[in-house]
Design a protein around this motif. Structure first.
Motif, PDB file in Angstrom:
ATOM      1  N   PHE A 131      48.366  34.265  40.067  1.00  0.00           N
ATOM      2  CA  PHE A 131      47.926  35.548  39.525  1.00  0.00           C
ATOM      3  C   PHE A 131      47.830  35.449  38.011  1.00  0.00           C
ATOM      4  O   PHE A 131      48.766  34.992  37.342  1.00  0.00           O
ATOM      5  N   HIS A 142      47.557  37.713  34.929  1.00  0.00           N
ATOM      6  CA  HIS A 142      47.759  39.116  34.583  1.00  0.00           C
ATOM      7  C   HIS A 142      46.687  39.681  33.644  1.00  0.00           C
ATOM      8  O   HIS A 142      46.234  40.818  33.862  1.00  0.00           O
ATOM      9  N   ASP A 183      43.924  40.485  35.843  1.00  0.00           N
ATOM     10  CA  ASP A 183      44.349  41.218  37.035  1.00  0.00           C
ATOM     11  C   ASP A 183      43.770  40.622  38.320  1.00  0.00           C
ATOM     12  O   ASP A 183      43.160  41.321  39.132  1.00  0.00           O
ATOM     13  N   GLY A 184      43.956  39.325  38.500  1.00  0.00           N
ATOM     14  CA  GLY A 184      43.452  38.702  39.722  1.00  0.00           C
ATOM     15  C   GLY A 184      44.018  37.318  39.945  1.00  0.00           C
ATOM     16  O   GLY A 184      44.571  36.697  39.031  1.00  0.00           O
ATOM     17  N   ARG A 185      43.887  36.828  41.174  1.00  0.00           N
ATOM     18  CA  ARG A 185      44.303  35.481  41.542  1.00  0.00           C
ATOM     19  C   ARG A 185      43.080  34.576  41.566  1.00  0.00           C
ATOM     20  O   ARG A 185      42.039  34.947  42.115  1.00  0.00           O
TER      21      ARG A 185
END
Length: 252
Positions: A120, A122, A125-127
């Motif tokens: 992830f 930050h 805001d995603g993997r």
């Protein structure tokens, strides 16, 4: 990143020039409720004439000189520096520079496929899938090869019998000084991962070359360093020496 001082042109005048433009949401910015389909038009602003100092500024290759610098923010992983500059024409400006230690990126690959890690991120805001990579902020004097071997082992558990340096890239040299050393890891053997507490959500997986090609062509890989590193490998003679001419890689 450069910022004009008050002696420069107004912010809107710099953005709205050459012709009338339509601005969506400008009434909200200046504190008024926008009307439906409202259009705000601005005429072409007057040309800005920068202040010129009486003496020529010795700008050199940079095009400016640094007159002052200060640390605006700092934590254990990064530092933000502000440099006040004067350009060759005498106009002032400001650069914000993110200082981070260099990191290693490793491409673990063999005739069967490549290894990627997913974690992830930050800020976005995603993997995302990417090649193993990282730095040691608490050991800035560590050797580049040692760092690459350790990051590969920690994130994937893999041990490389051979590690070749492919080159150096800058990840975001418009605002950061961080460099990335790219390594090719071959003659791989499995082992236990050694994840740090910050990496406890990290996932490791091997992808076949066909699957890797699909990730590339499908726009799944978003990490700029991983994409640039793969381009270095595709252009490098190390590819042929490591895997032989029978292997054809996506993008080559």
């Amino acid at each position: 990143m450069s910022v004009f001082e008050p002696s420069g042109p107004p912010r809107l005048a710099r953005l709205l020039w050459e012709r009338d433009v339509e601005l969506v949401g400008l009434p909200a910015i200046i504190g008024r409720r926008p009307r439906p389909s409202a259009v705000v038009r601005m005429a072409r602003p007057p040309r800005w004439t920068p202040h010129r100092s009486e003496e020529t500024v010795p700008a050199g290759d940079r095009g400016f000189v640094v007159r002052d610098t200060r640390i605006a923010y700092e934590n254990p992983w990064m530092r933000v520096r502000e440099d006040a500059i004067v350009r060759a024409d005498g106009s002032p400006g400001l650069f914000g520079v993110v200082e981070k230690p260099d990191f290693a990126l490793i491409i673990p690959v063999d005739a069967s496929g490549v290894w990627l890690v997913e974690q992830f991120r930050h800020p976005v805001d995603g993997r995302y899938w990417e090649f193993p990579q990282g730095s040691w902020e608490d050991r800035p004097d560590v050797g580049p090869a040692e760092l690459a071997e350790a990051e590969l082992r920690e994130e994937t558990g893999l041990r490389a019998g051979r590690l070749d340096h492919l080159g150096q890239i800058f990840t975001a040299y418009g605002y950061a000084d961080q460099a990335c050393q790219v390594w090719l890891a071959t003659e791989l053997s499995p082992g236990q991962r050694e994840l740090s507490v910050e990496e406890q959500d990290l996932v490791t997986r091997r992808f076949s070359h066909r699957e890797w090609g699909d990730l590339l062509s499908g726009g799944v890989i978003k990490d700029a360093s991983s994409l640039a590193a793969w381009a270095l490998l595709c252009a490098s003679p190390l590819r042929e020496r490591a895997f032989g001419r029978a292997v054809r890689f996506p993008g080559s």
